[in-house]
Design a protein around this motif. Structure first.
Motif, PDB file in Angstrom:
ATOM      1  N   HIS A 273      -4.146   6.166   5.395  1.00 48.92           N
ATOM      2  CA  HIS A 273      -4.061   7.153   4.316  1.00 48.92           C
ATOM      3  C   HIS A 273      -3.973   8.585   4.838  1.00 48.92           C
ATOM      4  O   HIS A 273      -3.524   9.468   4.122  1.00 48.92           O
ATOM      5  N   ALA A 274      -4.496   8.819   6.034  1.00 46.42           N
ATOM      6  CA  ALA A 274      -4.507  10.188   6.545  1.00 46.42           C
ATOM      7  C   ALA A 274      -4.133  10.180   8.019  1.00 46.42           C
ATOM      8  O   ALA A 274      -4.497   9.268   8.760  1.00 46.42           O
ATOM      9  N   ASN A 275      -3.394  11.214   8.413  1.00 45.52           N
ATOM     10  CA  ASN A 275      -3.031  11.373   9.828  1.00 45.52           C
ATOM     11  C   ASN A 275      -2.472  10.095  10.437  1.00 45.52           C
ATOM     12  O   ASN A 275      -2.934   9.620  11.464  1.00 45.52           O
ATOM     13  N   GLY A 315       3.290  -2.810   0.833  1.00 41.25           N
ATOM     14  CA  GLY A 315       3.774  -1.719   1.657  1.00 41.25           C
ATOM     15  C   GLY A 315       3.041  -0.434   1.325  1.00 41.25           C
ATOM     16  O   GLY A 315       2.037  -0.446   0.618  1.00 41.25           O
ATOM     17  N   ARG A 316       3.550   0.661   1.839  1.00 41.82           N
ATOM     18  CA  ARG A 316       2.938   1.949   1.569  1.00 41.82           C
ATOM     19  C   ARG A 316       3.935   2.845   0.843  1.00 41.82           C
ATOM     20  O   ARG A 316       5.124   2.556   0.826  1.00 41.82           O
ATOM     21  N   THR A 317       3.444   3.908   0.218  1.00 39.79           N
ATOM     22  CA  THR A 317       4.320   4.767  -0.562  1.00 39.79           C
ATOM     23  C   THR A 317       5.491   5.262   0.283  1.00 39.79           C
ATOM     24  O   THR A 317       5.316   5.569   1.470  1.00 39.79           O
ATOM     25  N   ASP A 327      -0.025   6.220   0.902  1.00 34.52           N
ATOM     26  CA  ASP A 327      -0.940   5.475   0.035  1.00 34.52           C
ATOM     27  C   ASP A 327      -0.393   4.075  -0.238  1.00 34.52           C
ATOM     28  O   ASP A 327       0.673   3.716   0.259  1.00 34.52           O
ATOM     29  N   HIS A 328      -1.114   3.322  -1.057  1.00 34.59           N
ATOM     30  CA  HIS A 328      -0.736   1.928  -1.308  1.00 34.59           C
ATOM     31  C   HIS A 328       0.584   1.834  -2.064  1.00 34.59           C
ATOM     32  O   HIS A 328       0.769   2.495  -3.079  1.00 34.59           O
ATOM     33  N   GLY A 329       1.487   1.006  -1.575  1.00 33.14           N
ATOM     34  CA  GLY A 329       2.794   0.863  -2.196  1.00 33.14           C
ATOM     35  C   GLY A 329       3.047  -0.564  -2.657  1.00 33.14           C
ATOM     36  O   GLY A 329       2.112  -1.253  -3.081  1.00 33.14           O
ATOM     37  N   ASP A 363       7.424   3.707  -4.651  1.00 32.19           N
ATOM     38  CA  ASP A 363       7.320   2.690  -3.603  1.00 32.19           C
ATOM     39  C   ASP A 363       8.615   1.913  -3.440  1.00 32.19           C
ATOM     40  O   ASP A 363       9.374   1.761  -4.379  1.00 32.19           O
ATOM     41  N   LEU A 364       8.769   1.357  -2.250  1.00 26.46           N
ATOM     42  CA  LEU A 364       9.824   0.381  -2.035  1.00 26.46           C
ATOM     43  C   LEU A 364       9.593  -0.752  -3.026  1.00 26.46           C
ATOM     44  O   LEU A 364       8.469  -1.242  -3.157  1.00 26.46           O
ATOM     45  N   PRO A 365      10.621  -1.165  -3.766  1.00 26.08           N
ATOM     46  CA  PRO A 365      10.392  -2.267  -4.714  1.00 26.08           C
ATOM     47  C   PRO A 365      10.282  -3.600  -3.981  1.00 26.08           C
ATOM     48  O   PRO A 365      10.671  -3.714  -2.825  1.00 26.08           O
ATOM     49  N   VAL A 366       9.726  -4.583  -4.675  1.00 25.28           N
ATOM     50  CA  VAL A 366       9.694  -5.948  -4.136  1.00 25.28           C
ATOM     51  C   VAL A 366      10.993  -6.624  -4.572  1.00 25.28           C
ATOM     52  O   VAL A 366      11.159  -6.959  -5.742  1.00 25.28           O
ATOM     53  N   LEU A 367      11.916  -6.807  -3.649  1.00 27.21           N
ATOM     54  CA  LEU A 367      13.208  -7.398  -4.005  1.00 27.21           C
ATOM     55  C   LEU A 367      13.245  -8.889  -3.705  1.00 27.21           C
ATOM     56  O   LEU A 367      14.122  -9.593  -4.164  1.00 27.21           O
TER      57      LEU A 367
END
Lengths: 409, 478
Positions: A273-275, A315-317, A327-329, A363-367
């Motif tokens: 989430h950071a750095n 995935g992540r954002t 963040d959480h994606g 976010d990347l979509p779930v394809l």
């Protein structure tokens, strides 16, 4: 006698030989052909967009600043070009030969159909193969082992590191081995007198008796297997990162216990989430360890039918957050490594990072359903009958868009 | 004739039921004492046994009093042994330690031979002292009230932070002793607030760095929001994942909390920085929050802490912790109702819990976690030497439950499904052997063993008997 006739005769002879074989042998033929499967779970949701960088996508630069991996230009310390769309994080360079040799394939936008952004729910869904269901359920690897005939299924599952991962939990017991040197130590159960006394004490309590039996067996077998294999494999190498060490232990166990075909490993520390870092830093260190572990796994499991899956709960954002992290994606890259994999290329759909193509604009979509990816591997790599998929992944559909993921036999 | 036989059959039936309920036939008063001491503390030491036996209402009376004793203890400063000096340290001192360590590491980075061994780093040493205190506190009733130690474990795990994160490490001891422990039987909202404002949590879930979008950072770069703490505050600390919030709420709560950050010079380690706060309007769970600075965050926490979903979640987790992996729904419902009626008074909830029939019901079994097991062995074999203490910490690391060592904010699981794994019993047997070698077999434990276990153990040489008591099936349950 012409060739065709000779072949016919030979076939008849071997059919005759088969007919003589005891029926039991035919029945006990394993359902999973040949190879071994290892699942590597990256707990905490790794940033797939940093592992497989969409370098040519104009939106990548807009979305990522502090975590950006510079586009490939052939120099050191930038992304390594894979194709016209994707490039590899430089810390993953040790797996580049796998891509070039055509044994590493990636599905860049896979994931779970359930939209939860909770690590713990999502991991549960991935491990049980039942997105959206949070209730108790056996792990899909345990259910996969249970499709094997009796006599084989009891000795299929092995995990290194975690006390009792959900993905292996269920009817069948797994060999669960701690990470590190203590695994090679028999301990007090090596003393027969103590072992018998404890077995008697636990005999009245079914759960304790079963756990003790399994633990003793696993402890003694593991200590024996590792004592020979590990000293050879260690070869004076210095202390390795946890995942690398676990990978080495797992391959040692799977090589000496030929029945162990379904292995599990996990690594934490991906929740950046950071750095997060870019070419160097937190995530780069993690990816470096992963790459070394995968090289170790591949070296130990290089039979034609062996397969390694690398996955993570989501995935992540796409965009960086305000603290140089993500963040959480949703969607994420799922990897497959093995000789039957149609490697050296990306598989499945990819729509890029334009705002309108992102899930909730972030976010990347779930394809592709992760279960459809795994199903391809199980059917095409291990010969699992398609009809059995429903036992494993109820509700998931066969995804024909992934049909080229594995080479046709 | 038939009528005369019925009671006998009924008697036989209930005897069989009792057998089925508990494989370990003990006298009822011993079973209750074992349960009270092992669940509200970690193990029945001789002193605890005496106190329970001396109470006019037996184990139940002792348990009710124990809640009040634990409350009184939690409101006084924790006792810390002299050799764990860093536990007396202030937050500014912990910040200074962190700064000095980072500085020293920067200096030696160029020369890897100069790099100190990890265990010599000051923050690792203080993290080790914090973990040592936890293990001493759980095993020595003279150092810490047993229920206070139990509840400190429970609430630390609920508001988990991770010793592996460098910026968290120097604050662990302070977090345990000053954020968690004083609030374990207080108001739940105060507990949430104490964790929210503590540097250990501010750093662990990145709240210290989360600022309004577009605010410039100390080095000029643009910074912004980080959702990490806001999400876990709702998912894990209060409402639960099924608590009825959406991704939009996570973002809004993160905006509300902007400006909540750390302050190295403040005694509390906390500061609200108005410059970093998002002054726009926000909506959390349908409620609007205006530009009210720090008060927004306090009100949001009050809203979450008092929510009915939070009451249910806390009630469920306490019931799982103290009663059974799958606790009776009626008990969970009653505890949730008490939580709401009392405005989140944890002491009122605990009073209800120890008075509940379900707590004393022998069918409600709990398998010890590795932490339960280590603490109970230490308590049974007497105050540990430093080397023994380290051995216990190593055992916990090997068994998958290192103290303060769970990486993710959900904390350790506590159910048998997780811990009754094949490796569990063999590891415990090793540990039992190590600890029974040079301390006398705990004779006072024999009364808690079933006749069957007792008899089997007497067949073994005296040197093994202590170990077998500690590894017995009875000792694996609490």
């Amino acid at each position: 006698m012409n060739l065709a006739r000779r072949a016919l005769l030979r076939a008849a002879a071997s059919a005759g030989a088969l007919a003589f074989a005891p029926r039991l042998v035919a029945q006990a033929a394993p359902m999973l052909e040949g190879g071994r499967l290892v699942v590597v779970f990256l707990r905490g949701a790794y940033d797939g967009l940093s592992a497989f960088v969409p370098w040519a996508d104009p939106d990548y630069e807009r979305l990522r600043q502090a975590t950006r991996i510079p586009a490939p230009d052939g120099s050191e310390g930038v992304a390594i070009r894979l194709d016209e769309r994707f490039a590899l994080h430089p810390a993953l360079a040790p797996v580049l030969p796998m891509w070039r040799d055509g044994i590493l394939a990636v599905v860049p936008a896979a994931g779970s159909p359930d939209p939860t952004r909770s690590h713990f729910e999502a991991q549960h869904h991935w491990e049980t193969g039942m997105p959206g269901r949070n209730s108790e359920a056996p792990g899909w690897m345990n259910r996969l082992a249970s499709l094997e005939p009796a006599g084989l299924r009891e000795q299929r599952l092995v995990g290194v590191g975690e006390a009792n991962p959900r993905i292996l939990a269920g009817e069948l017991r797994a060999r669960l081995v701690p990470r590190g040197p203590q695994a090679a130590n028999q301990g007090v159960v090596g003393n027969e007198r103590v072992r018998l006394a404890l077995a008697d004490l636990y005999a009245a309590d079914g759960r304790l008796a079963e756990a003790f039996r399994a633990g003793t067996y696993s402890r003694m077998e593991t200590a024996r297997d590792l004592a020979t294999e590990m000293t050879r494999a260690d070869n004076g190498a210095g202390p390795a990162a946890g995942l690398v060490q676990a990978a080495r232990q797992l391959t040692a166990l799977m090589r000496s216990g030929r029945q162990l075909r379904l292995g599990f490993l996990s690594a934490g520390g991906w929740d950046t989430h950071a750095n997060q870092g870019g070419v160097q830093g937190q995530l780069a260190n993690q990816l470096g360890g992963l790459a070394r572990a995968l090289v170790e796994l591949r070296a130990g499991l290089s039979q034609p039918g062996d397969l390694i899956l690398v996955l993570s709960e989501f995935g992540r954002t796409a965009a960086e957050n305000g603290t140089r992290g993500t963040d959480h994606g949703r969607g994420n890259a799922l990897w497959l490594i093995g000789e039957r994999v149609a490697g050296g290329r990306m598989h499945g759909r990819w729509e890029g990072l334009a705002h309108g193509n992102l899930n909730e604009g972030r976010d990347l979509p779930v394809l592709h359903d992760f279960r459809a990816v795994i199903a391809q591997a199980l059917v095409r790599n291990f010969g699992l009958p398609e009809s059995r998929l429903a036992d494993l992944f109820a509700g998931a559909a066969w995804d024909a868009r992934l049909d080229g993921l594995l080479k046709r036999a | 004739m038939v009528q005369a036989r019925l009671p006998v059959i009924r008697l036989l039936g209930s005897a069989l039921l009792a057998l089925g309920a508990s494989a370990h036939a003990q006298a009822p008063e011993d079973a209750a004492a074992w349960r009270a001491a092992s669940r509200l503390g970690y193990a029945p030491t001789p002193a605890l046994m005496q106190a329970i036996a001396a109470h006019p209402r037996g184990a139940r009376g002792w348990a009710a009093d124990e809640v009040e004793r634990a409350f009184a203890a939690s409101r006084e400063a924790a006792r810390t042994p002299a050799h764990l000096a860093t536990l007396q340290g202030s937050i500014p001192a912990a910040f200074a330690e962190l700064r000095a360590e980072r500085e020293a590491l920067r200096r030696v980075r160029a020369d890897s031979d100069m790099r100190p061994a990890p265990q010599e780093l000051p923050t690792r040493r203080s993290a080790l002292e914090a973990a040592s205190w936890r293990v001493l506190a759980c095993s020595d009733p003279e150092l810490e009230n047993p229920l206070a130690a139990r509840l400190t474990e429970f609430w630390f795990n609920h508001f988990n932070v991770f010793a592996g994160k460098g910026s968290v490490r120097p604050f662990l001891g302070h977090y345990v002793l000053h954020a968690i422990r004083p609030n374990v039987l207080g108001r739940f909202e105060d507990l949430v607030l104490a964790t929210a404002r503590h540097p250990a949590m501010l750093f662990y879930l990145d709240q210290a760095q989360s600022v309004a979008e577009g605010v410039t950072g100390p080095f000029g770069g643009a910074r912004g929001l980080n959702e990490n703490y806001a999400r876990e505050l709702m998912e894990l600390h209060t409402l639960g994942a099924e608590g009825g919030y959406a991704q939009g709420d996570v973002r809004e709560l993160a905006r509300i909390l902007t400006g909540w950050t750390s302050d190295p010079s403040a005694e509390s380690g906390f500061r609200f920085a108005p410059r970093l706060h998002d002054r726009g309007e926000k909506t959390l769970l349908g409620r609007r929050f205006g530009a009210e600075g720090e008060r927004e965050g306090r009100e949001a926490i009050a809203l979450l802490a008092g929510h009915s979903a939070t009451a249910r979640r806390v009630a469920l987790r306490l019931s799982q912790w103290f009663v059974a992996d799958a606790p009776p729904a009626a008990l969970v419902g009653r505890l949730a109702a008490e939580f709401q009626a009392s405005g989140g008074e944890l002491r009122a909830v605990m009073r209800k819990l120890v008075a509940a029939e379900e707590f004393w019901d022998e069918r409600q079994q709990l398998f010890k976690t590795p932490y339960d097991y280590a603490c109970s062995v230490l308590a049974a074999t007497g105050r540990p030497e430093p080397e023994r203490l380290l051995q216990a910490l190593r055992f916990l690391a090997g068994a998958g439950q290192p103290v303060h060592g769970w990486q993710t904010p959900d904390g350790y699981k506590t159910d048998a499904r997780t811990w009754l794994a094949p490796e569990a019993l063999t590891r415990r047997a090793d540990f039992a052997l190590a600890f029974s070698r040079d301390s006398a077999p705990p004779d006072h434990y024999r009364r808690f063993l079933s006749p069957r276990t007792r008899e089997r153990i007497t067949q073994e040489p005296a040197a093994l008997q202590g170990m077998l008591v500690l590894a017995s099936p009875e000792f694996m349950h609490k």
